[in-house]
Enzyme design. Sequence first.
Site, PDB file in Angstrom:
ATOM      1  N   CYS A   1       4.082   3.859   9.511  1.00  0.00           N
ATOM      2  CA  CYS A   1       4.315   5.245   9.099  1.00  0.00           C
ATOM      3  C   CYS A   1       5.421   5.899   9.955  1.00  0.00           C
ATOM      4  CB  CYS A   1       3.021   6.037   9.224  1.00  0.00           C
ATOM      5  SG  CYS A   1       3.206   7.713   8.636  1.00  0.00           S
TER       6      CYS A   1
ATOM      7  N   ALA B   1       0.288   5.405  -0.111  1.00  0.00           N
ATOM      8  CA  ALA B   1      -0.617   6.542  -0.197  1.00  0.00           C
ATOM      9  C   ALA B   1      -0.203   7.417  -1.374  1.00  0.00           C
ATOM     10  CB  ALA B   1      -0.563   7.330   1.105  1.00  0.00           C
TER      11      ALA B   1
ATOM     12  N   PRO C   1       0.849  -1.187   0.000  1.00  0.00           N
ATOM     13  CA  PRO C   1       0.000   0.000   0.000  1.00  0.00           C
ATOM     14  C   PRO C   1       0.882   1.234   0.000  1.00  0.00           C
ATOM     15  CG  PRO C   1      -0.018  -1.092   2.161  1.00  0.00           C
ATOM     16  CD  PRO C   1       0.762  -1.967   1.246  1.00  0.00           C
TER      17      PRO C   1
ATOM     18  N   LYS D   1       0.943  -4.823   8.912  1.00  0.00           N
ATOM     19  CA  LYS D   1       2.188  -4.394   8.263  1.00  0.00           C
ATOM     20  C   LYS D   1       2.893  -3.452   9.237  1.00  0.00           C
ATOM     21  CE  LYS D   1       3.905  -2.303   3.992  1.00  0.00           C
ATOM     22  NZ  LYS D   1       4.145  -0.892   4.386  1.00  0.00           N
TER      23      LYS D   1
ATOM     24  N   GLY E   1       7.132  -2.244  -3.003  1.00  0.00           N
ATOM     25  CA  GLY E   1       6.676  -0.864  -2.984  1.00  0.00           C
ATOM     26  C   GLY E   1       7.258  -0.046  -4.120  1.00  0.00           C
ATOM     27  N   ARG E   2       8.260   0.766  -3.788  1.00  0.00           N
ATOM     28  CA  ARG E   2       8.770   1.752  -4.742  1.00  0.00           C
ATOM     29  C   ARG E   2       9.260   1.141  -6.053  1.00  0.00           C
ATOM     30  NH1 ARG E   2      13.031   3.832  -0.643  1.00  0.00           N
ATOM     31  NH2 ARG E   2      12.887   1.600  -0.251  1.00  0.00           N
TER      32      ARG E   2
ATOM     33  N   ASN F   1       9.444  -7.169   3.237  1.00  0.00           N
ATOM     34  CA  ASN F   1       9.311  -5.910   2.494  1.00  0.00           C
ATOM     35  C   ASN F   1      10.550  -5.044   2.682  1.00  0.00           C
ATOM     36  OD1 ASN F   1       7.603  -2.833   3.084  1.00  0.00           O
ATOM     37  ND2 ASN F   1       8.044  -3.668   1.083  1.00  0.00           N
ATOM     38  N   GLY F   2      10.947  -4.441   1.574  1.00  0.00           N
ATOM     39  CA  GLY F   2      12.048  -3.483   1.593  1.00  0.00           C
ATOM     40  C   GLY F   2      13.065  -3.757   0.516  1.00  0.00           C
ATOM     41  N   ASP F   3      13.152  -2.807  -0.434  1.00  0.00           N
ATOM     42  CA  ASP F   3      14.222  -2.835  -1.445  1.00  0.00           C
ATOM     43  C   ASP F   3      14.137  -3.986  -2.436  1.00  0.00           C
ATOM     44  OD1 ASP F   3      15.147  -0.624  -0.160  1.00  0.00           O
ATOM     45  OD2 ASP F   3      16.800  -1.636   0.852  1.00  0.00           O
TER      46      ASP F   3
HETATM   47  C1  LIG Z   1       4.972   7.302  -1.388  1.00  0.00           C
HETATM   48  C2  LIG Z   1       4.862   6.206  -0.373  1.00  0.00           C
HETATM   49  C3  LIG Z   1       3.677   6.046   0.325  1.00  0.00           C
HETATM   50  C4  LIG Z   1       3.552   5.017   1.250  1.00  0.00           C
HETATM   51  N1  LIG Z   1       2.369   4.837   1.881  1.00  0.00           N
HETATM   52  C5  LIG Z   1       2.193   3.759   2.706  1.00  0.00           C
HETATM   53  C6  LIG Z   1       0.945   3.478   3.301  1.00  0.00           C
HETATM   54  O1  LIG Z   1      -0.028   4.196   3.129  1.00  0.00           O
HETATM   55  N2  LIG Z   1       0.838   2.377   4.082  1.00  0.00           N
HETATM   56  C7  LIG Z   1       1.911   1.553   4.322  1.00  0.00           C
HETATM   57  O2  LIG Z   1       1.772   0.558   5.028  1.00  0.00           O
HETATM   58  N3  LIG Z   1       3.109   1.813   3.788  1.00  0.00           N
HETATM   59  C8  LIG Z   1       3.265   2.871   2.967  1.00  0.00           C
HETATM   60  N4  LIG Z   1       4.472   3.092   2.377  1.00  0.00           N
HETATM   61  C9  LIG Z   1       5.581   2.156   2.625  1.00  0.00           C
HETATM   62  C10 LIG Z   1       5.557   1.049   1.594  1.00  0.00           C
HETATM   63  O3  LIG Z   1       4.375   0.291   1.673  1.00  0.00           O
HETATM   64  C11 LIG Z   1       6.748   0.107   1.792  1.00  0.00           C
HETATM   65  O4  LIG Z   1       6.633  -0.494   3.049  1.00  0.00           O
HETATM   66  C12 LIG Z   1       8.088   0.820   1.720  1.00  0.00           C
HETATM   67  O5  LIG Z   1       8.138   1.700   0.627  1.00  0.00           O
HETATM   68  C13 LIG Z   1       9.255  -0.197   1.631  1.00  0.00           C
HETATM   69  O6  LIG Z   1       9.128  -1.002   0.506  1.00  0.00           O
HETATM   70  P1  LIG Z   1       9.990  -0.735  -0.821  1.00  0.00           P
HETATM   71  O7  LIG Z   1      11.438  -0.698  -0.408  1.00  0.00           O
HETATM   72  O8  LIG Z   1       9.645  -1.895  -1.715  1.00  0.00           O
HETATM   73  O9  LIG Z   1       9.559   0.583  -1.351  1.00  0.00           O
HETATM   74  C14 LIG Z   1       4.643   4.138   1.482  1.00  0.00           C
HETATM   75  C15 LIG Z   1       5.823   4.312   0.787  1.00  0.00           C
HETATM   76  C16 LIG Z   1       5.946   5.327  -0.125  1.00  0.00           C
HETATM   77  C17 LIG Z   1       7.246   5.471  -0.868  1.00  0.00           C
END
Ligand SMILES: Cc1cc2nc3c(=O)[nH]c(=O)nc-3n(C[C@H](O)[C@H](O)[C@H](O)COP(=O)(O)O)c2cc1C
Length: 395
Positions: A120, A37, A35, A162, A248-249, A224-226
């Site tokens: 968050c 936002a 997720p 999460k 995520g990203r 989760n992460g990277d």
């Molecule tokens: C723009 C943005 C918004 C995010 N919003 C949420 C959110 O609403 N809820 C949540 O659990 N994590 C949120 N995250 C965190 C991501 O879900 C994820 O845990 C985090 O980016 C690490 O994963 P990644 O390294 O694959 O990006 C957000 C991350 C980003 C970059």
Amino acid sequence: MSTTTEKQPAPSGTRVLPPLQIGPHTIETPVELAPMAGVTNRAFRTLCRENGGGLFVAEMVTSRALVEGHPETLRIVTFDEDESPRSAQVYGVDPATVGAAVRILAERELADHVDLNFGCPVPKVTRKGGGAVLPWKRDLFASIVTAAVEAARPFGVPVTVKMRKGIDDDHLTYLEAGLVAQDAGVAAVALHARTAADYYSGTADWSAIARLKETVRHVPVLGNGDIWSAEDAVRMVDETGCDGVVVGRGCQGRPWLFADLQAAFEGRADRVTPGLRHVAETIYRHGELMAGYFEDEGKGMRDLRKHMAWYLKGYAVGGDARRALAMVSTLEELRGHLDALDLDQPYPGADAEGPRGRAGSPKKPHLPYGWLDSRDLDADFEASLREAELSVSGG
Ligand SMILES: Cc1cc2nc3c(=O)[nH]c(=O)nc-3n(C[C@H](O)[C@H](O)[C@H](O)COP(=O)(O)O)c2cc1C
């Protein structure tokens, strides 16, 4: 839509992981769209689902906004007719309000799965004791998760959690929180392997995912992460033993990552390596979906703008063209700007891959005064926490 795939040597043909079971839902490809936002709205989820399988979680909503019926919140929890399961994410700090919000989602059949957000790291949220620093107050965390599970149970809706590793390296909460969540009856736990202090910086600590997997034995553990590529996802599974991955990203501007992930988890080595023409088609499709989601072309284009740099990463597109795309206001304009690009470019390889999106540097978490003194909640903190929910917008 045209798809360029590059066959690589000798696929093993062996599934990397069995399907992921989230309550009654079988997720064939054990991959979750994190997720995010402002990113994982219905338009973006459709685009990702058109590319591959998985569990696609909607943007977070706050429990209060849901209970109060805010129109924008209710729009966030809308899904395509063929979206299954329909996954919503709820953020809240008060057990009764979270319970009420989950009941609304389940009873009104608005969602088939509810994820609870304890990740968050934003100062205005942690300063009030919310988000990633909330599990420190272990009874409150347990009460929120229990309230959600109990509200969802009569409707057969699974609840997942999460979370992050904790506040900082000296105040880790994830192992205890994982066990508490498991005991409360969640269907899975996902760990973003950073602390609130890490914010989005550095590299995620996958060894924490391995430790959580060793600790939480009765429900799936998602890492989760990277994860920037399918190879990263397979490596995370190998290194941690997790039951599924949360991306995520890495899929921002690369919705075809879900095709790569599906192939990798099915033991195939083919990967999507789009030339610019394919990227342009995807951007346009994303634009159409955005206009439909917002029921307003201008609003849809404004929301699409932030995705442009991610889509174009690594391709030879000049500054003027990038600026024009980042200011687009209509689908017709979008079509014109895309058609003007030198679309015959092949996939640029590594330049189009790797980290993207929010990063930043470590930050000492802002906490309510005295927060670390005790693991229990007192009345002053309760009042401050109510404000924590009012100031949240993502995590
Ligand atoms: C723009 C943005 C918004 C995010 N919003 C949420 C959110 O609403 N809820 C949540 O659990 N994590 C949120 N995250 C965190 C991501 O879900 C994820 O845990 C985090 O980016 C690490 O994963 P990644 O390294 O694959 O990006 C957000 C991350 C980003 C970059």
